[in-house]
Design an enzyme around this catalytic site. Structure first.
Site, PDB file in Angstrom:
ATOM      1  N   CYS A  98       8.190  -5.172   7.598  1.00  0.00           N
ATOM      2  CA  CYS A  98       8.613  -3.797   7.871  1.00  0.00           C
ATOM      3  C   CYS A  98       9.908  -3.755   8.670  1.00  0.00           C
ATOM      4  O   CYS A  98      10.695  -2.826   8.530  1.00  0.00           O
ATOM      5  CB  CYS A  98       7.527  -3.066   8.632  1.00  0.00           C
ATOM      6  SG  CYS A  98       7.049  -3.921  10.138  1.00  0.00           S
TER       7      CYS A  98
ATOM      8  N   GLU B 135       2.566   3.451  12.238  1.00  0.00           N
ATOM      9  CA  GLU B 135       3.572   2.372  12.217  1.00  0.00           C
ATOM     10  C   GLU B 135       4.055   2.294  10.774  1.00  0.00           C
ATOM     11  O   GLU B 135       3.389   1.714   9.919  1.00  0.00           O
ATOM     12  CB  GLU B 135       2.930   1.041  12.662  1.00  0.00           C
ATOM     13  CG  GLU B 135       2.377   1.048  14.081  1.00  0.00           C
ATOM     14  CD  GLU B 135       3.463   0.969  15.143  1.00  0.00           C
ATOM     15  OE1 GLU B 135       4.614   0.645  14.819  1.00  0.00           O
ATOM     16  OE2 GLU B 135       3.160   1.256  16.321  1.00  0.00           O
TER      17      GLU B 135
HETATM   18  P1  NAD Z   1       0.151   1.443   2.140  1.00  0.00           P
HETATM   19  O1  NAD Z   1       0.498   2.679   2.861  1.00  0.00           O
HETATM   20  O2  NAD Z   1       0.107   1.473   0.656  1.00  0.00           O
HETATM   21  O3  NAD Z   1      -1.293   0.916   2.591  1.00  0.00           O
HETATM   22  C1  NAD Z   1      -1.661   0.759   3.944  1.00  0.00           C
HETATM   23  C2  NAD Z   1      -3.165   0.950   4.098  1.00  0.00           C
HETATM   24  O4  NAD Z   1      -3.494   2.285   3.688  1.00  0.00           O
HETATM   25  C3  NAD Z   1      -4.005   0.009   3.258  1.00  0.00           C
HETATM   26  O5  NAD Z   1      -5.089  -0.466   4.033  1.00  0.00           O
HETATM   27  C4  NAD Z   1      -4.499   0.874   2.114  1.00  0.00           C
HETATM   28  O6  NAD Z   1      -5.769   0.492   1.672  1.00  0.00           O
HETATM   29  C5  NAD Z   1      -4.557   2.242   2.743  1.00  0.00           C
HETATM   30  N1  NAD Z   1      -4.340   3.322   1.761  1.00  0.00           N
HETATM   31  C6  NAD Z   1      -3.617   3.266   0.624  1.00  0.00           C
HETATM   32  N2  NAD Z   1      -3.627   4.467  -0.020  1.00  0.00           N
HETATM   33  C7  NAD Z   1      -4.386   5.286   0.737  1.00  0.00           C
HETATM   34  C8  NAD Z   1      -4.770   6.665   0.613  1.00  0.00           C
HETATM   35  N3  NAD Z   1      -4.387   7.407  -0.411  1.00  0.00           N
HETATM   36  N4  NAD Z   1      -5.534   7.184   1.585  1.00  0.00           N
HETATM   37  C9  NAD Z   1      -5.902   6.458   2.631  1.00  0.00           C
HETATM   38  N5  NAD Z   1      -5.580   5.142   2.794  1.00  0.00           N
HETATM   39  C10 NAD Z   1      -4.828   4.576   1.866  1.00  0.00           C
HETATM   40  O7  NAD Z   1       1.167   0.352   2.690  1.00  0.00           O
HETATM   41  P2  NAD Z   1       1.357  -1.145   2.194  1.00  0.00           P
HETATM   42  O8  NAD Z   1       1.963  -1.141   0.845  1.00  0.00           O
HETATM   43  O9  NAD Z   1       0.114  -1.916   2.412  1.00  0.00           O
HETATM   44  O10 NAD Z   1       2.414  -1.673   3.269  1.00  0.00           O
HETATM   45  C11 NAD Z   1       3.777  -1.583   3.094  1.00  0.00           C
HETATM   46  C12 NAD Z   1       4.388  -0.536   3.972  1.00  0.00           C
HETATM   47  O11 NAD Z   1       3.949  -0.708   5.302  1.00  0.00           O
HETATM   48  C13 NAD Z   1       5.886  -0.621   4.038  1.00  0.00           C
HETATM   49  O12 NAD Z   1       6.429   0.680   3.978  1.00  0.00           O
HETATM   50  C14 NAD Z   1       6.155  -1.223   5.394  1.00  0.00           C
HETATM   51  O13 NAD Z   1       7.400  -0.915   5.951  1.00  0.00           O
HETATM   52  C15 NAD Z   1       5.051  -0.674   6.186  1.00  0.00           C
HETATM   53  N6  NAD Z   1       4.777  -1.518   7.347  1.00  0.00           N
HETATM   54  C16 NAD Z   1       5.059  -1.056   8.573  1.00  0.00           C
HETATM   55  C17 NAD Z   1       4.831  -1.872   9.672  1.00  0.00           C
HETATM   56  C18 NAD Z   1       5.114  -1.417  11.066  1.00  0.00           C
HETATM   57  O14 NAD Z   1       4.713  -2.112  12.011  1.00  0.00           O
HETATM   58  N7  NAD Z   1       5.796  -0.312  11.287  1.00  0.00           N
HETATM   59  C19 NAD Z   1       4.317  -3.140   9.490  1.00  0.00           C
HETATM   60  C20 NAD Z   1       4.042  -3.564   8.207  1.00  0.00           C
HETATM   61  C21 NAD Z   1       4.264  -2.742   7.132  1.00  0.00           C
END
Ligand code: NAD
Length: 457
Positions: free
Chosen positions: A245, A211
């Protein structure tokens, strides 16, 4: 926190015991979840306030109330969803009956982002439990108060051999967890990390739901009701200060209505948040300084026509409208994920479609128009995950609408029945009676090819 290997081993053995499979177990766990959510409701809202200064109304609506509805919808329908589904069988295989079973997958890993840090790990959990799985939740470390309360309430509700929480920095914790083979990984977050999740899943061929985000366009044509459109756009953009998002990322406005729309957008901002939105109790803050700095850099990339005020100490950015934004500026190439709203004028539908295509596969698309032709054009010509006509965000709230992205914005669907399906393994079985055994398929084939051709035309 027990080691990931210990948790994994305990869950594997719990799943193998078959305990999670029955309807009664699944329903009991969902009821338990609802009970603990009710008990911790105030603590959850307080944690969301501490992490994001989310107003309790927004926090309740988008992070808790939705979950109650999702649980109730699941409880009401689960028996039906679990029932094996009979389908027809080809005449050639007579006398056979065919059945589609939906089986639990096993161990699931649910990884959440910081913007809806509670809802986006618990909603997948509801689907995972409904489908009869065990789960490990990994909430975002960037919303630490919410991660702490999530861990506490999950510990209170569930045996860790069934559901548990792991915390810590994603880049340390997730690769360690994914050394083990999960049966499904459900990830909500950014595109670059989503790609890494897919890479880590590949060696085990683990199915993955992604997502992700992207730039969700909001199109306003000349037939739209300007006042209502403006209110619904500003509401969707300013919910959680644009850190959603599915927030409308930018507006494509038919050029002859740029002026009346701008007037109504400004009026909506004033009506919702007063003359100084910094003083409004209803307006959230940016998650951290890093994001604040990225967002304020965007302010230089257009002409501010409303808002533009910032306060770094408070991580406050006013709801801001930007005009004269070049299409090749970073703000029009990256997901904004904050309360800045570029207004891009367009002449023809073709122009609008071309601008959208510069950032393909949006997670959402919003069209404000009274024209059925426009509706049809955008629905059929733009690949997007989901969206609304004459509204924003609300498609997310309907459990009957599968939610997810396409291409760049992700893969897989959840909510309601779609979530149950996403976390289930489809098992297709054909059962053939033995009282008749037509020998056409058996060798020696002789001239049976002729018969086969007649039957399979
Ligand atoms: P992110 O990808 O930085 O982090 C998401 C999760 O991944 C966190 O739990 C984090 O700890 C983990 N993570 C971070 N780096 C990692 C790595 N190198 N390896 C493994 N895991 C890792 O995202 P964010 O900044 O928390 O969220 C924002 C993004 O999420 C935006 O792009 C937004 O559009 C998207 N989003 C999408 C939805 C949806 O339903 N499609 C909903 C909310 C947010």
């Amino acid at each position: 926190m027990a080691s990931i290997t210990a948790i994994y081993t305990a869950q594997r053995s719990f799943f193998h015991s078959g305990a999670t499979r029955s309807l009664s177990f699944r329903k009991a766990q969902l009821k338990k979840l609802k009970k603990v959510l009710k008990k911790y409701e105030t603590a959850i809202l307080e944690a969301l306030y501490a992490d994001l200064r989310k107003h309790p109304m927004e926090a309740f609506g988008s992070e808790v109330g939705l979950l109650y509805e999702e649980i109730d919808h699941t409880l009401a329908n689960l028996r039906d969803w679990m029932r094996p589904q009979p389908v027809t069988s080809p005449l050639l295989q007579y006398p056979s009956a065919s059945m589609v079973y939906r089986e639990p997958k096993g161990l699931t890993l649910l990884i959440g982002p910081w913007n809806y840090p509670f809802q986006l790990v618990i909603a997948p959990l509801i689907a995972s439990i409904a489908a009869g799985n065990c789960a490990i939740l990994k909430p975002s470390e960037l919303a630490p108060a919410t991660a702490a309360v999530t861990e506490e309430l999950i510990r209170e509700a569930f045996d860790p051999a069934f559901v548990t929480v792991i915390t810590g920095e994603g880049q340390a914790v997730i690769p360690a967890a994914m050394q083990h083979r999960f049966d499904h990984v459900f990830f909500t977050g950014s595109i670059p990390v989503g790609r890494k999740i897919l890479e880590m899943a590949a060696p085990h061929l683990t199915p993955v739901t992604l997502e992700l985000g992207g730039k969700s366009p909001c199109i306003v044509d000349k037939s739209a009701d300007m006042k209502t459109s403006a209110r619904r756009i500003i509401w969707g953009k300013c919910w959680n200060a644009g850190q959603t998002c599915i927030a409308p990322d930018y507006i494509l406005v038919q050029e002859q209505v740029m002026e009346p729309l701008t007037v109504q957008l400004k009026a909506a901002i004033r009506r919702f948040f007063g003359e100084d939105p910094e003083k409004s109790p209803d307006y959230a803050r940016i998650i951290n300084e890093k994001r604040f700095d990225q967002l304020t850099a965007y302010l230089q990339q257009g002409r501010v026509i409303a808002g533009g005020q910032t306060n770094r100490a408070e991580r406050y950015i006013a709801p801001t409208l930007l005009a004269d934004v070049p299409l090749d500026a970073p703000i029009m190439q990256e997901e904004i994920f904050g309360p800045l709203l570029p207004l891009i004028p367009y002449k023809t539908i073709e122009d609008a479609l071309q601008i959208i295509a510069r950032n393909p596969n949006p997670l959402s698309l919003y069209l404000f128009s009274k024209s059925r032709r426009m509706e049809k054009t955008f629905i059929t010509q733009v690949p997007f995950g989901g969206g609304c006509i004459n509204n924003t965000l609300v498609h997310f709230t309907n459990e009957e609408l599968p939610f997810g992205g396409v291409g760049q914005s992700g893969m897989g669907r959840y909510h309601g029945h779609a979530g149950f399906g996403e976390f289930s393994q489809v098992k297709s079985v054909m059962k053939t009676a033995t009282w008749l055994d037509i020998p056409v398929k058996y060798p020696p084939y002789g001239n049976k090819l002729k018969i086969a051709r007649m039957m399979m035309r």
